[in-house]
Design an enzyme around this catalytic site. Structure first.
Site, PDB file in Angstrom:
ATOM      1  N   THR A 197     -24.521  18.624 -16.122  1.00  0.00           N
ATOM      2  CA  THR A 197     -24.048  19.722 -16.972  1.00  0.00           C
ATOM      3  C   THR A 197     -25.208  20.211 -17.832  1.00  0.00           C
ATOM      4  O   THR A 197     -26.088  19.429 -18.187  1.00  0.00           O
ATOM      5  CB  THR A 197     -22.922  19.176 -17.879  1.00  0.00           C
ATOM      6  OG1 THR A 197     -21.800  18.897 -17.054  1.00  0.00           O
ATOM      7  CG2 THR A 197     -22.515  20.157 -18.962  1.00  0.00           C
ATOM      8  N   ARG A 225      -8.659  20.104 -12.099  1.00  0.00           N
ATOM      9  CA  ARG A 225      -9.085  19.338 -13.282  1.00  0.00           C
ATOM     10  C   ARG A 225     -10.129  20.129 -14.098  1.00  0.00           C
ATOM     11  O   ARG A 225     -11.059  20.705 -13.569  1.00  0.00           O
ATOM     12  CB  ARG A 225      -9.678  18.006 -12.831  1.00  0.00           C
ATOM     13  CG  ARG A 225     -10.243  17.138 -13.946  1.00  0.00           C
ATOM     14  CD  ARG A 225     -11.742  17.307 -14.114  1.00  0.00           C
ATOM     15  NE  ARG A 225     -12.287  16.427 -15.129  1.00  0.00           N
ATOM     16  CZ  ARG A 225     -13.507  16.564 -15.641  1.00  0.00           C
ATOM     17  NH1 ARG A 225     -14.288  17.519 -15.240  1.00  0.00           N
ATOM     18  NH2 ARG A 225     -13.931  15.738 -16.570  1.00  0.00           N
ATOM     19  N   ASP A 228     -14.391  18.691 -20.534  1.00  0.00           N
ATOM     20  CA  ASP A 228     -14.578  19.041 -21.948  1.00  0.00           C
ATOM     21  C   ASP A 228     -15.429  20.298 -22.145  1.00  0.00           C
ATOM     22  O   ASP A 228     -15.352  20.938 -23.201  1.00  0.00           O
ATOM     23  CB  ASP A 228     -15.271  17.880 -22.680  1.00  0.00           C
ATOM     24  CG  ASP A 228     -16.628  17.565 -22.058  1.00  0.00           C
ATOM     25  OD1 ASP A 228     -16.713  17.506 -20.814  1.00  0.00           O
ATOM     26  OD2 ASP A 228     -17.609  17.400 -22.808  1.00  0.00           O
ATOM     27  N   THR A 248     -22.246  16.348 -22.957  1.00  0.00           N
ATOM     28  CA  THR A 248     -22.214  16.138 -21.511  1.00  0.00           C
ATOM     29  C   THR A 248     -21.752  14.710 -21.245  1.00  0.00           C
ATOM     30  O   THR A 248     -22.005  13.815 -22.046  1.00  0.00           O
ATOM     31  CB  THR A 248     -23.598  16.379 -20.867  1.00  0.00           C
ATOM     32  OG1 THR A 248     -23.520  16.054 -19.470  1.00  0.00           O
ATOM     33  CG2 THR A 248     -24.688  15.541 -21.514  1.00  0.00           C
ATOM     34  N   GLY A 251     -15.890  13.906 -19.306  1.00  0.00           N
ATOM     35  CA  GLY A 251     -15.174  14.882 -20.119  1.00  0.00           C
ATOM     36  C   GLY A 251     -13.882  14.415 -20.758  1.00  0.00           C
ATOM     37  O   GLY A 251     -13.562  14.790 -21.897  1.00  0.00           O
TER      38      GLY A 251
HETATM   39  N1  ASP Z   1     -18.597  16.885 -19.129  1.00  0.00           N
HETATM   40  C1  ASP Z   1     -18.496  17.413 -17.809  1.00  0.00           C
HETATM   41  C2  ASP Z   1     -17.070  17.274 -17.359  1.00  0.00           C
HETATM   42  O1  ASP Z   1     -16.442  16.271 -17.633  1.00  0.00           O
HETATM   43  C3  ASP Z   1     -19.373  16.730 -16.820  1.00  0.00           C
HETATM   44  C4  ASP Z   1     -20.783  16.431 -17.266  1.00  0.00           C
HETATM   45  O2  ASP Z   1     -21.126  16.650 -18.402  1.00  0.00           O
HETATM   46  O3  ASP Z   1     -21.590  15.979 -16.437  1.00  0.00           O
HETATM   47  O4  ASP Z   1     -16.589  18.143 -16.677  1.00  0.00           O
END
Ligand code: ASP
Length: 330
Positions: A197, A225, A228, A248, A251
Site C-alpha cells: 500500500t 472486502r 482500512d 499500512t 486493515g
Molecule cells: N491496509 C491495506 C488493507 O488492509 C493493506 C496494506 O496496507 O498492505 O487493505
C-alpha cells in the site's frame, strides 16, 4: 569606577541579547517550513528477500515520488497537492500495491481503495472497491471537493469519476505478472496477503497538513472486502491542530482500533509528542492484538514518526532543512 560598571553591564547586556537572539533563531530553525513523508507498504521483507536490482528500483521510485512532493511544497504549494501528486507517481508504478500494481482478489480481479484528508478543513474523500479508475487518489480528492459525500464505492464511484472527467481505464490495465503470480501462490496457501500500500503525509509552508493512502488491498480478498485505507480515521487522518497520518498493514486491525485517528487523539488529549503517540498505538493496541503494519505521521510542527512492527517498510521523508532518508528494512 562607576563608568566601568556601566560599561560592564552594557557589554553583558549586549552579549546576553546575542545569546537569546541566537537561541530564538535556533528554535525557529528547528521547525521546518515544510515536510513530506511517504510509505510504500509494510511487511515481512528483508535485504535477502528483495534482490539488489529490485531494491534499486524501489529506491528510485520512492525518490521520484518524494521529490515530486518536495518540489510542490518548496514552491509554496498545498500539502493536499503534494499528497495527491506523490501518491499518483506510486499508483502509476507496477512496483507497489496501489493503482497499476494493485494485487488480485480471490476471483482474479483488482479492486482498489483510496482516501485523502485535508487537515485545515477536516474535509475528506474516499473511494472503495473501484475497478477502472486509473488514479483512485485523484478520485478520492474529487469526492472530497466535488461531492457532498466522503466515501463512494464500486460502480457508483466509477460513474462519479467519469462525470468528473477523470481517467478511466479497462480493468485489465491493472494486470501485472508479478501480482498475478502472488495470487497463485497465496491461493495455494488459501490465506490472504497484504503488502505494498502507498501513503503520504505532508506539512506545507502555510502550516496545513494533509494525508492520503491508496491500495489494492489484500491479495486473495473476497466478497468485496474493504480494508482500512479508504476509511477516514482508520487508514488516513489529518488535523491541523495535531498531525497527519497514513497507515499500512492488516486493515482489519487498523479499522478496529481507529489507528490513524487514535494517534491524533493521543497527541491532542494525552499531550504526547508524535513519536510517543505512534509508539503508543503499537504498544497498547496493535502489538497485543497481533495486528501487523506501519504508520507515517507528521505533526503540526514538522516532527515526524515512522513506526512499524514488521521486518520492513518502504519509507522516505524530506524536510525543508534538506534532511532526507529513504529506507526499506528495519
Ligand atoms: N491496509 C491495506 C488493507 O488492509 C493493506 C496494506 O496496507 O498492505 O487493505
Amino acid at each position: 569606577m562607576n563608568k566601568k560598571i556601566v560599561v560592564l553591564i552594557s557589554v553583558s547586556f549586549i552579549l546576553m541579547s546575542f545569546v537569546i537572539g541566537y537561541k530564538e533563531i535556533n528554535i525557529n530553525n528547528n521547525k521546518p517550513q515544510y515536510v513530506i513523508v511517504i510509505h510504500g507498504g509494510a511487511g515481512y521483507i528483508s535485504a535477502k528477500s528483495v534482490s539488489k536490482e529490485k531494491q534499486k528500483k524501489y529506491i528510485a521510485k520512492l525518490n521520484e515520488a518524494l521529490m515530486k512532493g518536495k518540489e510542490i511544497l518548496e514552491k509554496g504549494g498545498k500539502a493536499l497537492d503534494a499528497v495527491e501528486e506523490t501518491i499518483k507517481i506510486l499508483e502509476n508504478s507496477p512496483l507497489f500495491n496501489a493503482g497499476k500494481g494493485a494485487v488480485f482478489t480471490n476471483n482474479g480481479k483488482n479492486e482498489l481503495d483510496a482516501s485523502i484528508m485535508d487537515g485545515q478543513t477536516h474535509n475528506a474523500g474516499a473511494v472503495a472497491g473501484v475497478i477502472d479508475i486509473k488514479n483512485p487518489i485523484t478520485a478520492a480528492r474529487a469526492v472530497m471537493e466535488k461531492s457532498p459525500h466522503v466515501l463512494l464505492s464500486g460502480n457508483g464511484a466509477s460513474v462519479f469519476a467519469k462525470n468528473q472527467g477523470l481517467e478511466i481505464v479497462k480493468p485489465k490495465y491493472f494486470y501485472t505478472k508479478s501480482k498475478w503470480k502472488r495470487l497463485q501462490k497465496v491461493l495455494k496457501k488459501s490465506g490472504t496477503e497484504k503488502f505494498g500500500t502507498v501513503g503520504c503525509v505532508a506539512l506545507d509552508k502555510h502550516g496545513n497538513l494533509a494525508a492520503g493512502t491508496s491500495t489494492g488491498g489484500m491479495t486473495n480478498k473476497k466478497y468485496g472486502r474493504i480494508g482500512d485505507s479508504p476509511i477516514i480515521g482508520a487508514g488516513t487522518y489529518a488535523d491541523n491542530n495535531t498531525c497527519a497520518v497514513s497507515c499500512t498493514g492488516h486493515g482489519e486491525f487498523f479499522i478496529r482500533y481507529a489507528i490513524a485517528h487514535s494517534i491524533s487523539a493521543i497527541i491532542e488529549h494525552k499531550n504526547l509528542d508524535v513519536k510517543s503517540a505512534a509508539k503508543y498505538v503499537f504498544e497498547k493496541k496493535l502489538n497485543p492484538a497481533k495486528g501487523a503494519g506501519g504508520v507515517i505521521v507528521v505533526d503540526k510542527n514538522g516532527n515526524i514518526a515512522i513506526e512499524f512492527n514488521t521486518s520492513g517498510m518502504f519509507r522516505a521523508y524530506y524536510k525543508s532543512s534538506g534532511e532526507k532518508e529513504i529506507l526499506m528494512f528495519k
